[in-house]
Design an enzyme around this catalytic site. Structure first.
Site, PDB file in Angstrom:
ATOM      1  CG  ASP A  33     -49.583 -11.033  40.427  1.00 20.96           C
ATOM      2  OD1 ASP A  33     -48.569 -11.382  39.809  1.00 20.96           O
ATOM      3  OD2 ASP A  33     -50.581 -10.528  39.871  1.00 20.96           O
ATOM      4  NE  ARG A  81     -38.993  -9.241  32.805  1.00 23.91           N
ATOM      5  CZ  ARG A  81     -40.064  -9.536  33.522  1.00 23.91           C
ATOM      6  NH1 ARG A  81     -41.171  -8.851  33.382  1.00 23.91           N
ATOM      7  NH2 ARG A  81     -40.054 -10.509  34.404  1.00 23.91           N
ATOM      8  NE  ARG A 120     -48.864 -12.790  35.035  1.00 24.72           N
ATOM      9  CZ  ARG A 120     -48.761 -12.574  36.341  1.00 24.72           C
ATOM     10  NH1 ARG A 120     -49.509 -13.256  37.165  1.00 24.72           N
ATOM     11  NH2 ARG A 120     -47.897 -11.706  36.817  1.00 24.72           N
ATOM     12  CD  GLU A 137     -36.343 -11.272  33.483  1.00 20.58           C
ATOM     13  OE1 GLU A 137     -36.225 -10.254  34.203  1.00 20.58           O
ATOM     14  OE2 GLU A 137     -37.400 -11.935  33.411  1.00 20.58           O
ATOM     15  CE1 TYR A 189     -46.250 -14.973  36.489  1.00 19.54           C
ATOM     16  CE2 TYR A 189     -46.999 -15.930  34.442  1.00 19.54           C
ATOM     17  CZ  TYR A 189     -46.316 -14.958  35.111  1.00 19.54           C
ATOM     18  OH  TYR A 189     -45.702 -13.977  34.399  1.00 19.54           O
ATOM     19  NE  ARG A 240     -38.555 -21.176  29.594  1.00 18.06           N
ATOM     20  CZ  ARG A 240     -37.692 -21.537  28.665  1.00 18.06           C
ATOM     21  NH1 ARG A 240     -37.308 -22.803  28.561  1.00 18.06           N
ATOM     22  NH2 ARG A 240     -37.176 -20.640  27.847  1.00 18.06           N
ATOM     23  NE  ARG A 289     -55.366  -0.610  31.632  1.00 18.66           N
ATOM     24  CZ  ARG A 289     -54.068  -0.692  31.960  1.00 18.66           C
ATOM     25  NH1 ARG A 289     -53.150  -0.083  31.220  1.00 18.66           N
ATOM     26  NH2 ARG A 289     -53.704  -1.359  33.037  1.00 18.66           N
TER      27      ARG A 289
HETATM   28  N1  UDP Z   1     -45.973 -11.023  27.452  1.00 19.19           N
HETATM   29  C1  UDP Z   1     -45.671 -10.832  26.116  1.00 19.19           C
HETATM   30  N2  UDP Z   1     -45.057  -9.678  25.741  1.00 19.19           N
HETATM   31  C2  UDP Z   1     -44.680  -8.738  26.609  1.00 19.19           C
HETATM   32  C3  UDP Z   1     -44.981  -8.929  27.974  1.00 19.19           C
HETATM   33  C4  UDP Z   1     -45.623 -10.079  28.364  1.00 19.19           C
HETATM   34  O1  UDP Z   1     -45.954 -11.687  25.298  1.00 19.19           O
HETATM   35  O2  UDP Z   1     -44.095  -7.716  26.186  1.00 19.19           O
HETATM   36  C5  UDP Z   1     -46.637 -12.285  27.848  1.00 19.19           C
HETATM   37  C6  UDP Z   1     -45.624 -13.368  28.208  1.00 19.19           C
HETATM   38  O3  UDP Z   1     -46.113 -14.618  27.791  1.00 19.19           O
HETATM   39  C7  UDP Z   1     -45.573 -13.282  29.713  1.00 19.19           C
HETATM   40  C8  UDP Z   1     -47.038 -12.988  30.031  1.00 19.19           C
HETATM   41  O4  UDP Z   1     -47.441 -12.096  28.985  1.00 19.19           O
HETATM   42  O5  UDP Z   1     -45.133 -14.475  30.302  1.00 19.19           O
HETATM   43  C9  UDP Z   1     -47.286 -12.373  31.388  1.00 19.19           C
HETATM   44  O6  UDP Z   1     -46.511 -11.207  31.518  1.00 19.19           O
HETATM   45  P1  UDP Z   1     -46.137 -10.604  32.940  1.00 19.19           P
HETATM   46  O7  UDP Z   1     -45.619  -9.240  32.722  1.00 19.19           O
HETATM   47  O8  UDP Z   1     -47.275 -10.807  33.859  1.00 19.19           O
HETATM   48  O9  UDP Z   1     -44.912 -11.510  33.357  1.00 19.19           O
HETATM   49  P2  UDP Z   1     -43.932 -11.357  34.621  1.00 19.19           P
HETATM   50  O10 UDP Z   1     -43.625  -9.896  34.806  1.00 19.19           O
HETATM   51  O11 UDP Z   1     -44.658 -11.993  35.759  1.00 19.19           O
HETATM   52  O12 UDP Z   1     -42.730 -12.129  34.178  1.00 19.19           O
END
Ligand code: UDP
Length: 384
Positions: A351, A280, A174, A301, A349, A250, A178
């Site tokens: 979007d 976060r 996901r 969070e 999961y 979760r 880059r």
């Molecule tokens: N992830 C991570 N570090 C980060 C952000 C994301 O390891 O700083 C991993 C983590 O396992 C997460 C996954 O990437 O569940 C997908 O992130 P996404 O931002 O898509 O999660 P969402 O915003 O849907 O919670």
């Protein structure tokens, strides 16, 4: 053809889109939801103290590459311009994320150009992993151990409550990597947040003479006989009274911070360090850059296992979950008038743009099936 009696369980995005598609083709729908509001987990409201748009069940940024879906959602809302640019807070400093050329140069103290950075990370990656099977293998293959430990290991362990070696590689896929300075979180061509929030957008989707909505109404097995067709968007295991066991999810929860001014200078700051308990912090006024507010609200969070009273958010899809899922899917296939759609009912999961796309497809296939144009009854929106 007789007029069918249709119920849609769940007034979130998938239920609303499906109801609208059927209503537009003359089918009356009752939409029930146990919550006291529509829009499911993308529900937004104005914070009473500040007037800031609050994403009550976590921040949602609409992003897609699909022009049809982008046009669809804009029939019901005006999209405000918002591009998600996430920062990561580590003990060694604050970095650009997802990993891009800036991150690589910041983290390793280098000045690589795109070609050099590509070669640099290729050398860090473990090329003996040909087909990564887990989150960890995917990370070690493509970014190598240092970036994996710093940016992904701790965040993922906190977010999912297990070792990244137990999780599927699809979760990491996901997040892009880059080799240029593009620091947008999502790569999709179209991004934004409804100017008046998601709740107003969903209310408009549901605003149709053929749709009636009943809130604070929990779906119960005994209600089945009242309807010809049931479209279910809740948790699949709950539909069957958990008779084959619980699917793992979760859940997330937040500590709210109210302050004046600017709390963190950005919508999202991630905290991957294992020594910090939260994953976060989202500062919601930065999701609406077209507004200005003197005060601010931020949400710290945390993630934990979903207990019976908690709202399920992220499907874990560990090996035992997938075995349980197979049993529930068999039950679902043996139904003759129940259809399953959305994140919870298909246990994926998803979007928002995928949720809309699948709801549109299911509505179309259902109508074809009813007319006899296709013989196979659609069961899961995910399979169309
Ligand atoms: N992830 C991570 N570090 C980060 C952000 C994301 O390891 O700083 C991993 C983590 O396992 C997460 C996954 O990437 O569940 C997908 O992130 P996404 O931002 O898509 O999660 P969402 O915003 O849907 O919670």
């Amino acid at each position: 053809m007789t007029v069918p009696n249709v119920v849609i369980v769940g007034a979130g995005l998938s239920g609303a889109v499906l109801a609208r598609e059927l209503a537009d083709r003359g089918i009356r729908c009752l939409v029930v939801d146990r919550k006291s509001h529509v829009a499911g987990n993308c529900y937004t409201r104005l914070d009473v103290d500040t007037g800031i748009m609050e994403h009550v069940y976590g921040a949602h940024v609409f992003n897609t590459d699909n022009e049809t879906i982008w046009s669809y959602i804009q029939r019901f809302c005006t999209m405000g311009a918002f591009i998600n640019r996430v920062k990561v807070d580590l003990p060694s400093g604050v970095y650009s994320f997802p990993i891009n050329l800036h991150t690589i140069n910041q983290f390793f103290g280098l000045r690589l150009n795109p070609t050099e950075a590509r070669a640099f990370l290729a050398a860090k990656g473990d090329s003996s992993i040909v087909e990564p099977k887990s989150f960890e293998e995917q990370a070690l293959r493509f970014v190598g151990p240092e970036l994996y430990r710093a940016f992904f290991y701790g965040y993922t362990k906190k977010q999912w409550g297990c070792e990244p070696s137990q999780l599927p590689a699809s979760i990491l896929k996901r997040v892009p990597i880059r080799f240029n300075y593009d620091d947008r979180y999502y790569s999709g061509r179209f991004q934004g947040i409804p100017k008046e929030g998601y709740t107003v957008a969903v209310e408009r989707i549901l605003d149709h003479p053929h749709i009636s909505v009943k809130l604070d109404t929990t779906w119960e097995e005994a209600m089945r006989d009242e309807f010809d067709y049931i479209f279910y968007t809740g948790a699949l295991d709950a539909f069957y009274g958990f008779r084959c066991g619980r699917l793992g999810y979760r859940t997330v929860y937040w500590n709210k911070i109210s302050a004046s001014g600017d709390f963190q200078g950005n919508a999202v700051l991630n905290y991957p360090s294992i020594d910090v308990p939260h994953t976060r912090i989202c500062e919601h006024k930065h999701f609406t850059p077209w507004e200005s507010h003197e005060r601010t609200i931020a949400f710290v969070e945390f993630s934990k296992e979903t207990g019976p009273e908690d709202i399920p958010y992220y499907p874990k899809r560990l090996a035992p979950d997938l075995e349980t899922l197979t049993q529930y899917q068999a039950l679902a296939r043996s139904e003759d008038n129940v259809f399953f759609l959305g994140r919870l009912a298909t246990y994926r999961y998803l979007d928002m743009h995928v949720v809309i796309d699948e709801a549109l497809r299911l509505a179309q296939r259902f109508l074809q099936w009813r007319r006899g144009d296709v013989t196979e009854r659609p069961v899961f929106a995910s399979e169309l």
